[in-house]
Design a protein around this motif. Structure first.
Motif, PDB file in Angstrom:
ATOM      1  N   LEU A 185       0.556  19.405  -4.601  1.00  0.00           N
ATOM      2  CA  LEU A 185       1.090  19.872  -3.324  1.00  0.00           C
ATOM      3  C   LEU A 185       0.555  19.050  -2.151  1.00  0.00           C
ATOM      4  O   LEU A 185       1.278  18.786  -1.184  1.00  0.00           O
ATOM      5  CB  LEU A 185       0.768  21.353  -3.126  1.00  0.00           C
ATOM      6  N   LYS A 186      -0.700  18.651  -2.226  1.00  0.00           N
ATOM      7  CA  LYS A 186      -1.270  17.810  -1.174  1.00  0.00           C
ATOM      8  C   LYS A 186      -0.625  16.435  -1.146  1.00  0.00           C
ATOM      9  O   LYS A 186      -0.478  15.836  -0.083  1.00  0.00           O
ATOM     10  CB  LYS A 186      -2.776  17.666  -1.366  1.00  0.00           C
ATOM     11  N   ASN A 187      -0.247  15.911  -2.309  1.00  0.00           N
ATOM     12  CA  ASN A 187       0.372  14.586  -2.389  1.00  0.00           C
ATOM     13  C   ASN A 187       1.881  14.626  -2.189  1.00  0.00           C
ATOM     14  O   ASN A 187       2.530  13.594  -2.264  1.00  0.00           O
ATOM     15  CB  ASN A 187       0.063  13.934  -3.735  1.00  0.00           C
ATOM     16  N   ARG A 188       2.421  15.806  -1.961  1.00  0.00           N
ATOM     17  CA  ARG A 188       3.874  15.943  -1.846  1.00  0.00           C
ATOM     18  C   ARG A 188       4.452  15.105  -0.712  1.00  0.00           C
ATOM     19  O   ARG A 188       5.542  14.557  -0.826  1.00  0.00           O
ATOM     20  CB  ARG A 188       4.238  17.411  -1.651  1.00  0.00           C
ATOM     21  N   LYS A 189       3.713  14.959   0.375  1.00  0.00           N
ATOM     22  CA  LYS A 189       4.223  14.179   1.504  1.00  0.00           C
ATOM     23  C   LYS A 189       4.426  12.718   1.147  1.00  0.00           C
ATOM     24  O   LYS A 189       5.287  12.061   1.714  1.00  0.00           O
ATOM     25  CB  LYS A 189       3.275  14.305   2.693  1.00  0.00           C
ATOM     26  N   ASN A 190       3.655  12.187   0.180  1.00  0.00           N
ATOM     27  CA  ASN A 190       3.806  10.792  -0.216  1.00  0.00           C
ATOM     28  C   ASN A 190       5.008  10.557  -1.113  1.00  0.00           C
ATOM     29  O   ASN A 190       5.371   9.424  -1.371  1.00  0.00           O
ATOM     30  CB  ASN A 190       2.541  10.315  -0.945  1.00  0.00           C
ATOM     31  N   ARG A 191       5.619  11.628  -1.626  1.00  0.00           N
ATOM     32  CA  ARG A 191       6.773  11.477  -2.511  1.00  0.00           C
ATOM     33  C   ARG A 191       8.083  11.370  -1.765  1.00  0.00           C
ATOM     34  O   ARG A 191       9.107  11.085  -2.350  1.00  0.00           O
ATOM     35  CB  ARG A 191       6.837  12.658  -3.491  1.00  0.00           C
ATOM     36  N   LYS A 192       8.061  11.656  -0.477  1.00  0.00           N
ATOM     37  CA  LYS A 192       9.306  11.622   0.287  1.00  0.00           C
ATOM     38  C   LYS A 192       9.804  10.196   0.419  1.00  0.00           C
ATOM     39  O   LYS A 192       9.056   9.255   0.603  1.00  0.00           O
ATOM     40  CB  LYS A 192       9.093  12.240   1.664  1.00  0.00           C
ATOM     41  N   LYS A 193      11.112  10.020   0.386  1.00  0.00           N
ATOM     42  CA  LYS A 193      11.702   8.703   0.468  1.00  0.00           C
ATOM     43  C   LYS A 193      11.476   8.079   1.847  1.00  0.00           C
ATOM     44  O   LYS A 193      11.420   6.866   1.979  1.00  0.00           O
ATOM     45  CB  LYS A 193      13.194   8.764   0.171  1.00  0.00           C
ATOM     46  N   LEU A 240       0.826  -1.203   0.000  1.00  0.00           N
ATOM     47  CA  LEU A 240       0.000   0.000   0.000  1.00  0.00           C
ATOM     48  C   LEU A 240       0.866   1.261   0.000  1.00  0.00           C
ATOM     49  O   LEU A 240       0.565   2.222  -0.708  1.00  0.00           O
ATOM     50  CB  LEU A 240      -0.929  -0.002   1.216  1.00  0.00           C
ATOM     51  N   ILE A 241       1.953   1.243   0.732  1.00  0.00           N
ATOM     52  CA  ILE A 241       2.868   2.387   0.769  1.00  0.00           C
ATOM     53  C   ILE A 241       3.512   2.592  -0.594  1.00  0.00           C
ATOM     54  O   ILE A 241       3.619   3.721  -1.079  1.00  0.00           O
ATOM     55  CB  ILE A 241       3.939   2.182   1.871  1.00  0.00           C
ATOM     56  N   LEU A 242       3.900   1.504  -1.245  1.00  0.00           N
ATOM     57  CA  LEU A 242       4.502   1.610  -2.577  1.00  0.00           C
ATOM     58  C   LEU A 242       3.488   2.114  -3.598  1.00  0.00           C
ATOM     59  O   LEU A 242       3.831   2.899  -4.485  1.00  0.00           O
ATOM     60  CB  LEU A 242       5.079   0.257  -3.011  1.00  0.00           C
ATOM     61  N   ASN A 243       2.242   1.677  -3.484  1.00  0.00           N
ATOM     62  CA  ASN A 243       1.204   2.166  -4.384  1.00  0.00           C
ATOM     63  C   ASN A 243       0.964   3.656  -4.183  1.00  0.00           C
ATOM     64  O   ASN A 243       0.789   4.399  -5.155  1.00  0.00           O
ATOM     65  CB  ASN A 243      -0.101   1.400  -4.181  1.00  0.00           C
ATOM     66  N   ASP A 244       0.928   4.116  -2.923  1.00  0.00           N
ATOM     67  CA  ASP A 244       0.770   5.543  -2.643  1.00  0.00           C
ATOM     68  C   ASP A 244       1.927   6.347  -3.220  1.00  0.00           C
ATOM     69  O   ASP A 244       1.737   7.416  -3.798  1.00  0.00           O
ATOM     70  CB  ASP A 244       0.665   5.800  -1.137  1.00  0.00           C
ATOM     71  N   TYR A 245       3.142   5.819  -3.070  1.00  0.00           N
ATOM     72  CA  TYR A 245       4.316   6.501  -3.598  1.00  0.00           C
ATOM     73  C   TYR A 245       4.268   6.565  -5.120  1.00  0.00           C
ATOM     74  O   TYR A 245       4.541   7.610  -5.717  1.00  0.00           O
ATOM     75  CB  TYR A 245       5.592   5.782  -3.138  1.00  0.00           C
ATOM     76  N   GLU A 246       3.877   5.466  -5.754  1.00  0.00           N
ATOM     77  CA  GLU A 246       3.797   5.432  -7.214  1.00  0.00           C
ATOM     78  C   GLU A 246       2.743   6.427  -7.727  1.00  0.00           C
ATOM     79  O   GLU A 246       2.987   7.160  -8.685  1.00  0.00           O
ATOM     80  CB  GLU A 246       3.444   4.032  -7.691  1.00  0.00           C
ATOM     81  N   ASN A 247       1.582   6.481  -7.086  1.00  0.00           N
ATOM     82  CA  ASN A 247       0.541   7.424  -7.490  1.00  0.00           C
ATOM     83  C   ASN A 247       0.987   8.865  -7.287  1.00  0.00           C
ATOM     84  O   ASN A 247       0.695   9.733  -8.116  1.00  0.00           O
ATOM     85  CB  ASN A 247      -0.746   7.167  -6.709  1.00  0.00           C
ATOM     86  N   ALA A 248       1.691   9.131  -6.217  1.00  0.00           N
ATOM     87  CA  ALA A 248       2.187  10.483  -5.966  1.00  0.00           C
ATOM     88  C   ALA A 248       3.205  10.896  -7.025  1.00  0.00           C
ATOM     89  O   ALA A 248       3.217  12.045  -7.474  1.00  0.00           O
ATOM     90  CB  ALA A 248       2.799  10.572  -4.572  1.00  0.00           C
ATOM     91  N   MET A 249       4.048   9.973  -7.453  1.00  0.00           N
ATOM     92  CA  MET A 249       5.042  10.285  -8.484  1.00  0.00           C
ATOM     93  C   MET A 249       4.375  10.505  -9.838  1.00  0.00           C
ATOM     94  O   MET A 249       4.789  11.366 -10.604  1.00  0.00           O
ATOM     95  CB  MET A 249       6.090   9.174  -8.581  1.00  0.00           C
ATOM     96  N   LYS A 250       3.330   9.749 -10.130  1.00  0.00           N
ATOM     97  CA  LYS A 250       2.613   9.924 -11.397  1.00  0.00           C
ATOM     98  C   LYS A 250       1.948  11.292 -11.463  1.00  0.00           C
ATOM     99  O   LYS A 250       1.896  11.909 -12.518  1.00  0.00           O
ATOM    100  CB  LYS A 250       1.550   8.837 -11.563  1.00  0.00           C
ATOM    101  N   PHE A 305      -6.038  23.345 -10.146  1.00  0.00           N
ATOM    102  CA  PHE A 305      -6.511  22.136  -9.464  1.00  0.00           C
ATOM    103  C   PHE A 305      -5.389  21.101  -9.340  1.00  0.00           C
ATOM    104  O   PHE A 305      -5.187  20.520  -8.274  1.00  0.00           O
ATOM    105  CB  PHE A 305      -7.703  21.547 -10.221  1.00  0.00           C
ATOM    106  N   LEU A 306      -4.656  20.864 -10.416  1.00  0.00           N
ATOM    107  CA  LEU A 306      -3.608  19.848 -10.399  1.00  0.00           C
ATOM    108  C   LEU A 306      -2.397  20.266  -9.570  1.00  0.00           C
ATOM    109  O   LEU A 306      -1.745  19.422  -8.957  1.00  0.00           O
ATOM    110  CB  LEU A 306      -3.187  19.485 -11.821  1.00  0.00           C
ATOM    111  N   ILE A 307      -2.105  21.559  -9.526  1.00  0.00           N
ATOM    112  CA  ILE A 307      -1.010  22.026  -8.659  1.00  0.00           C
ATOM    113  C   ILE A 307      -1.383  21.817  -7.193  1.00  0.00           C
ATOM    114  O   ILE A 307      -0.563  21.352  -6.393  1.00  0.00           O
ATOM    115  CB  ILE A 307      -0.670  23.498  -8.956  1.00  0.00           C
TER     116      ILE A 307
END
Length: 82
Positions: A71-79, A3-13, A65-67
């Motif tokens: 920005l809201k998903n930025r926390k999921n992009r952190k390593k 689930l964490i990897l899926n969240d990270y992948e969606n945030a990167m997309k 809207f996309l920006i």
């Protein structure tokens, strides 16, 4: 873990998804500023201008809207979140 990897992948997309609407906004805004709209393809010049204004407003709204979404998903992009 999956689930964490899926969240990270969606945030990167979604991290650069605002680039295309922003490019469309810049293009149509430049067209509105420089073009003189003439009658063509059965549409009046005023109708073409209205179409360009609507596309400009829609692409600007989508960009904002996309920006915000990015920005809201930025926390999921952190390593550290992986």
């Amino acid at each position: 873990m999956l689930l964490i990897l899926n969240d990270y992948e969606n945030a990167m997309k979604n991290s650069g998804s605002y680039v295309t609407p922003f490019s469309i906004f810049l293009t149509t805004a430049a067209t509105l500023g420089t073009a003189s709209f003439n009658d063509i393809l059965g549409l009046s010049g005023d109708m073409w201008k209205i179409i360009y204004v609507l596309v400009t407003v829609a692409s600007f709204s989508m960009t904002v809207f996309l920006i915000i979404k990015s920005l809201k998903n930025r926390k999921n992009r952190k390593k550290e979140n992986m």
